[in-house]
Structure formats: structure tokens, C-alpha cells
Scaffold this active site. Structure first.
Site, PDB file in Angstrom:
ATOM      1  CG  ASP A  64      -1.788   1.152   1.412  1.00 19.67           C
ATOM      2  OD1 ASP A  64      -1.550   2.179   0.749  1.00 19.67           O
ATOM      3  OD2 ASP A  64      -2.726   1.059   2.221  1.00 19.67           O
ATOM      4  CG  ASN A  91      -1.641   5.172 -11.750  1.00 17.36           C
ATOM      5  OD1 ASN A  91      -2.375   5.847 -12.478  1.00 17.36           O
ATOM      6  ND2 ASN A  91      -1.944   3.916 -11.417  1.00 17.36           N
ATOM      7  CE1 TYR A 157      -9.735  10.307  -7.441  1.00 16.21           C
ATOM      8  CE2 TYR A 157     -10.854  12.003  -8.712  1.00 16.21           C
ATOM      9  CZ  TYR A 157      -9.963  10.950  -8.643  1.00 16.21           C
ATOM     10  OH  TYR A 157      -9.299  10.547  -9.773  1.00 16.21           O
ATOM     11  CE  LYS A 161      -6.511  11.669  -8.199  1.00 14.78           C
ATOM     12  NZ  LYS A 161      -5.251  10.887  -8.289  1.00 14.78           N
ATOM     13  CB  THR A 191      -9.995   2.813 -15.555  1.00 10.27           C
ATOM     14  OG1 THR A 191     -10.565   3.781 -14.671  1.00 10.27           O
ATOM     15  CG2 THR A 191      -8.929   3.468 -16.420  1.00 10.27           C
TER      16      THR A 191
HETATM   17  N1  LIG Z   1      -9.604   6.963 -15.130  1.00 12.33           N
HETATM   18  C1  LIG Z   1      -9.739   8.280 -15.158  1.00 12.33           C
HETATM   19  O1  LIG Z   1     -10.445   8.856 -16.010  1.00 12.33           O
HETATM   20  C2  LIG Z   1      -9.011   9.132 -14.157  1.00 12.33           C
HETATM   21  C3  LIG Z   1      -9.288  10.508 -14.142  1.00 12.33           C
HETATM   22  C4  LIG Z   1      -8.564  11.318 -13.274  1.00 12.33           C
HETATM   23  C5  LIG Z   1      -7.625  10.755 -12.443  1.00 12.33           C
HETATM   24  N2  LIG Z   1      -7.419   9.410 -12.462  1.00 12.33           N
HETATM   25  C6  LIG Z   1      -6.417   8.883 -11.555  1.00 12.33           C
HETATM   26  O2  LIG Z   1      -5.585   7.977 -12.259  1.00 12.33           O
HETATM   27  C7  LIG Z   1      -5.094   6.996 -11.358  1.00 12.33           C
HETATM   28  C8  LIG Z   1      -5.391   5.605 -11.898  1.00 12.33           C
HETATM   29  O3  LIG Z   1      -6.799   5.434 -11.969  1.00 12.33           O
HETATM   30  P1  LIG Z   1      -7.516   4.286 -12.833  1.00 12.33           P
HETATM   31  O4  LIG Z   1      -8.668   4.934 -13.480  1.00 12.33           O
HETATM   32  O5  LIG Z   1      -6.508   3.567 -13.640  1.00 12.33           O
HETATM   33  O6  LIG Z   1      -8.079   3.382 -11.650  1.00 12.33           O
HETATM   34  P2  LIG Z   1      -8.100   1.782 -11.433  1.00 12.33           P
HETATM   35  O7  LIG Z   1      -9.018   1.533 -10.297  1.00 12.33           O
HETATM   36  O8  LIG Z   1      -8.384   1.103 -12.738  1.00 12.33           O
HETATM   37  O9  LIG Z   1      -6.601   1.448 -11.035  1.00 12.33           O
HETATM   38  C9  LIG Z   1      -6.032   1.920  -9.835  1.00 12.33           C
HETATM   39  C10 LIG Z   1      -5.082   0.855  -9.317  1.00 12.33           C
HETATM   40  O10 LIG Z   1      -4.453   1.357  -8.137  1.00 12.33           O
HETATM   41  C11 LIG Z   1      -4.409   0.313  -7.174  1.00 12.33           C
HETATM   42  N3  LIG Z   1      -4.332   0.902  -5.840  1.00 12.33           N
HETATM   43  C12 LIG Z   1      -5.294   1.629  -5.222  1.00 12.33           C
HETATM   44  N4  LIG Z   1      -4.868   2.041  -4.019  1.00 12.33           N
HETATM   45  C13 LIG Z   1      -3.601   1.565  -3.868  1.00 12.33           C
HETATM   46  C14 LIG Z   1      -2.633   1.673  -2.849  1.00 12.33           C
HETATM   47  N5  LIG Z   1      -2.894   2.343  -1.711  1.00 12.33           N
HETATM   48  N6  LIG Z   1      -1.429   1.093  -3.023  1.00 12.33           N
HETATM   49  C15 LIG Z   1      -1.156   0.411  -4.169  1.00 12.33           C
HETATM   50  N7  LIG Z   1      -2.044   0.271  -5.174  1.00 12.33           N
HETATM   51  C16 LIG Z   1      -3.250   0.846  -5.028  1.00 12.33           C
HETATM   52  C17 LIG Z   1      -5.691  -0.475  -7.396  1.00 12.33           C
HETATM   53  O11 LIG Z   1      -5.623  -1.786  -6.859  1.00 12.33           O
HETATM   54  C18 LIG Z   1      -5.797  -0.443  -8.922  1.00 12.33           C
HETATM   55  O12 LIG Z   1      -5.141  -1.539  -9.519  1.00 12.33           O
HETATM   56  C19 LIG Z   1      -5.753   7.296 -10.008  1.00 12.33           C
HETATM   57  O13 LIG Z   1      -4.899   8.095  -9.226  1.00 12.33           O
HETATM   58  C20 LIG Z   1      -6.963   8.087 -10.399  1.00 12.33           C
HETATM   59  O14 LIG Z   1      -7.441   8.880  -9.334  1.00 12.33           O
HETATM   60  C21 LIG Z   1      -8.091   8.593 -13.288  1.00 12.33           C
END
Ligand SMILES: NC(=O)c1ccc[n+]([C@@H]2O[C@H](COP(=O)([O-])OP(=O)(O)OC[C@H]3O[C@@H](n4cnc5c(N)ncnc54)[C@H](O)[C@@H]3O)[C@@H](O)[C@H]2O)c1
Length: 300
Positions: A64, A91, A157, A161, A191
Site C-alpha cells: 500500500d 498513480n 477526491y 487531487k 477504467t
Molecule cells: N480513469 C480516469 O479517467 C481518471 C481521471 C482522473 C484521475 N485518475 C487517476 O488515475 C489513477 C489511476 O486510476 P484508474 O482509473 O486507472 O483506476 P483503477 O481503479 O483502474 O486502477 C487503480 C489501481 O491502483 C491500485 N491501488 C489503489 N490504491 C492503492 C494503494 N494504496 N497502493 C497500491 N495500489 C493501489 C488499485 O488496486 C488499482 O489496480 C488514479 O490516481 C486516479 O485517481 C483517473
């Protein structure tokens, strides 16, 4: 043929799925040895296997990122397994969407912890490593339009952010003297996270460029991790599809002054309108997500 990141060592947190998976694969494709961090061991191992199957180098770190000991072990894994560290991509993230009145302290704390401590902890140990070893480094943080603009139901969130965008700018300032750059991206992609929050997002059914595919975020992240991006730091980029945007930082848009004297609160009723007139900003609340150039959802 040499690739952008030949000989580099990179970490991607939360790289088991979604955007992080795409980043880990692209960094490996560009020649980096990649430490795949993930707290879901099975998802993380699958990405390590994908990288090794394509002839790349990868190591798994299960942990984590918001736990200090795990974050320290993550940086140590890169150094001990691959002999150093060149780039850290923060990420990992989660959502716990709820309007503020209904939001529990657990939902608030969980999101703030994973994102803010989850950025602080690995970045702290990576920067300590670069400073102590006199090596340059690259950091990419993951913000969100929810923090930069403000999205309904995401006070936890969005606060995290927006904090990450500020964190990234300040780390960039502090680490410039050591040759370390730090930038933030606000990605958007289809995602588990976004389909969980907004439902089915268009695309992914074959044919043509799939704008919202999560792998589209990775090429710009790979570039930011490269030697070629050494002069770019403290910036926030929107990244989705084939579009890379540069966000303008908060800037003062208008000012009123009181002739060198302390204000009387009653005077603002007459004067405050000048701020809005000069700037063209409306005083009432608006839906700030309408300012997004690219939106996955139809926003009323
Ligand atoms: N998908 C989008 O449109 C979007 C938009 C803005 C920001 N984001 C950001 O992009 C990043 C990735 O998001 P995503 O959409 O790929 O989400 P996702 O849920 O598909 O993937 C996130 C991954 O992070 C892992 N994770 C979560 N908490 C963790 C921790 N404490 N330690 C280790 N691993 C951990 C999860 O198990 C998962 O595999 C995030 O920070 C999210 O907030 C995504």
C-alpha cells in the site's frame, strides 16, 4: 534501435490495472526496468508477467503506497533489484464518491490517505535517494480534473487531487537544485474507476482510434520520465486520447484596493462587483466541469 528510456529504472504505483498498467507497459516498451507496485498482488503479477513476456524487465512490489514502510520498501526494491531509480510515477488511487452531507469520516480519510499520503510517502523516499546519491530523477504525479476544476460528489477526491497538484509544484521547486523534475497529469480514461463511477463509457468495441483507452495516457508519461523532458517541471497536464493539454496555474484575475487603508466590511457591497466585472468571472456557482475540453460523460 535505442528507446526513450533505455537503461532507466522506473516505479509505477497502482500499476495492476487501468492507467497504471498502461504506464508500466509503455515504460518497459521504452526500455526501462519497471517496478510494478500494486496492493492487489494478482493484478500486479499479471502486469509483471506481461512485461517479461514481451522481453522487458520487471519486478513486483506488493504493498500500500500510503503506508510509510511499504513506500520505503518500494524504493528499496528498485534500488536493490535494478541498481537505482530514475523515475517515479505516482498513480495509485481510489474513489469513494458521496455528497458531503452523506460522506462518512471513513470515506473522507480513505481517499485522502491513498492519494495524499500515497503521493507523499514514495516521493519522500525517492527524493531522499536522489538527493543522497547526487542523481537526477523524474516524478509524475496523478491529479484529476476533479481537483483542478471541481466535480460534484467528490469533495474528498477533488480535495486530494487539488492537493496533489500543489504538492507536485512544491516538490518541483524543492528538488530543482538536485536535477529532479516533478510534474502532474490529470488523466481521463475508461477504467474500472470511471466505469464504476459513471457507468459504461463509449469505445472499446473495435475499429478506429479508441479515444478513452487507458493506454493512451502512457506515452506522455514516458516522455516526462525521459532525459528529453529535463527542462519541464512544476507543470500540470491534461492527458487523454490523442490530446495533451497544459493547465494554466491559478492566477490572480482581478484586484480591488482601498487606498492604503483597512477595509470596512460594509464597503464591499459597493466594490466587490469590480472583481467580477474586470475578470469576467461570474459570482454565482457554475458547473466547473463544463470547462473540460474533453468529457467522458454528458454533464448537465
Ligand atoms: N480513469 C480516469 O479517467 C481518471 C481521471 C482522473 C484521475 N485518475 C487517476 O488515475 C489513477 C489511476 O486510476 P484508474 O482509473 O486507472 O483506476 P483503477 O481503479 O483502474 O486502477 C487503480 C489501481 O491502483 C491500485 N491501488 C489503489 N490504491 C492503492 C494503494 N494504496 N497502493 C497500491 N495500489 C493501489 C488499485 O488496486 C488499482 O489496480 C488514479 O490516481 C486516479 O485517481 C483517473
Amino acid at each position: 534501435m535505442s528507446a526513450l528510456l533505455d537503461g532507466k529504472v522506473a516505479i509505477v504505483t497502482g500499476a495492476g490495472r487501468g492507467i497504471g498498467r498502461g504506464e508500466a507497459l509503455e515504460l518497459a516498451r521504452q526500455g526501462a526496468a519497471v517496478v510494478v507496485n500494486e496492493f492487489d498482488a494478482e493484478a500486479g503479477k499479471a502486469v509483471v508477467d506481461e512485461i517479461t513476456a514481451m522481453g522487458g524487465q520487471a519486478a513486483l512490489h506488493v504493498g500500500d503506497v500510503s503506508e510509510i514502510d511499504d513506500a520505503k520498501a518500494l524504493i528499496d526494491t528498485a534500488v536493490e533489484t535494478f541498481g537505482g531509480l530514475d523515475a517515479l510515477v505516482n498513480n495509485a488511487g481510489i474513489l469513494r464518491d458521496r455528497t458531503l452531507v452523506k460522506m462518512t469520516p471513513e470515506e473522507w480519510d480513505a481517499v485522502i490517505k491513498v492519494h495524499l499520503r500515497g503521493h507523499y510517502a514514495p516521493t519522500h523516499f525517492a527524493c531522499e535517494y536522489w538527493k543522497n546519491n547526487g542523481r537526477p530523477g523524474r516524478i509524475v504525479c496523478t491529479a484529476s480534473s476533479s481537483g483542478l476544476l471541481g466535480n460534484f460528489g467528490q469533495s474528498n477526491y477533488g480535495a486530494a487531487k487539488a492537493g496533489i497538484a500543489a504538492f507536485s509544484t512544491i516538490v518541483a521547486l524543492e528538488m530543482a537544485r538536485y536535477g529532479v523534475t516533478c510534474n502532474a497529469i490529470a488523466p481521463a480514461a475508461r477504467t474500472r474507476m470511471t466505469e464504476g463511477a459513471y457507468g459504461k463509457i463509449e469505445g472499446g468495441d473495435g475499429g478506429g482510434f479508441d479515444f478513452w483507452h487507458p493506454d493512451n495516457v502512457a506515452p506522455f508519461v514516458a516522455f516526462l520520465c525521459s532525459d528529453q523532458a529535463g527542462s519541464i517541471s512544476g507543470k500540470v497536464f491534461g492527458v487523454q486520447g490523442d490530446a495533451v493539454e497544459l493547465y494554466r496555474p491559478y492566477e490572480s484575475a482581478a484586484v480591488i484596493e482601498n487606498g492604503g487603508a483597512r477595509w470596512d466590511p460594509a464597503d464591499f457591497a459597493d466594490r466587490v462587483g469590480e472583481l467580477f466585472e474586470t475578470s469576467g468571472i461570474k459570482p454565482e456557482i457554475e458547473n466547473p466541469m463544463r470547462r473540460l475540453r474533453y468529457s467522458m460523460t454528458k454533464r448537465a
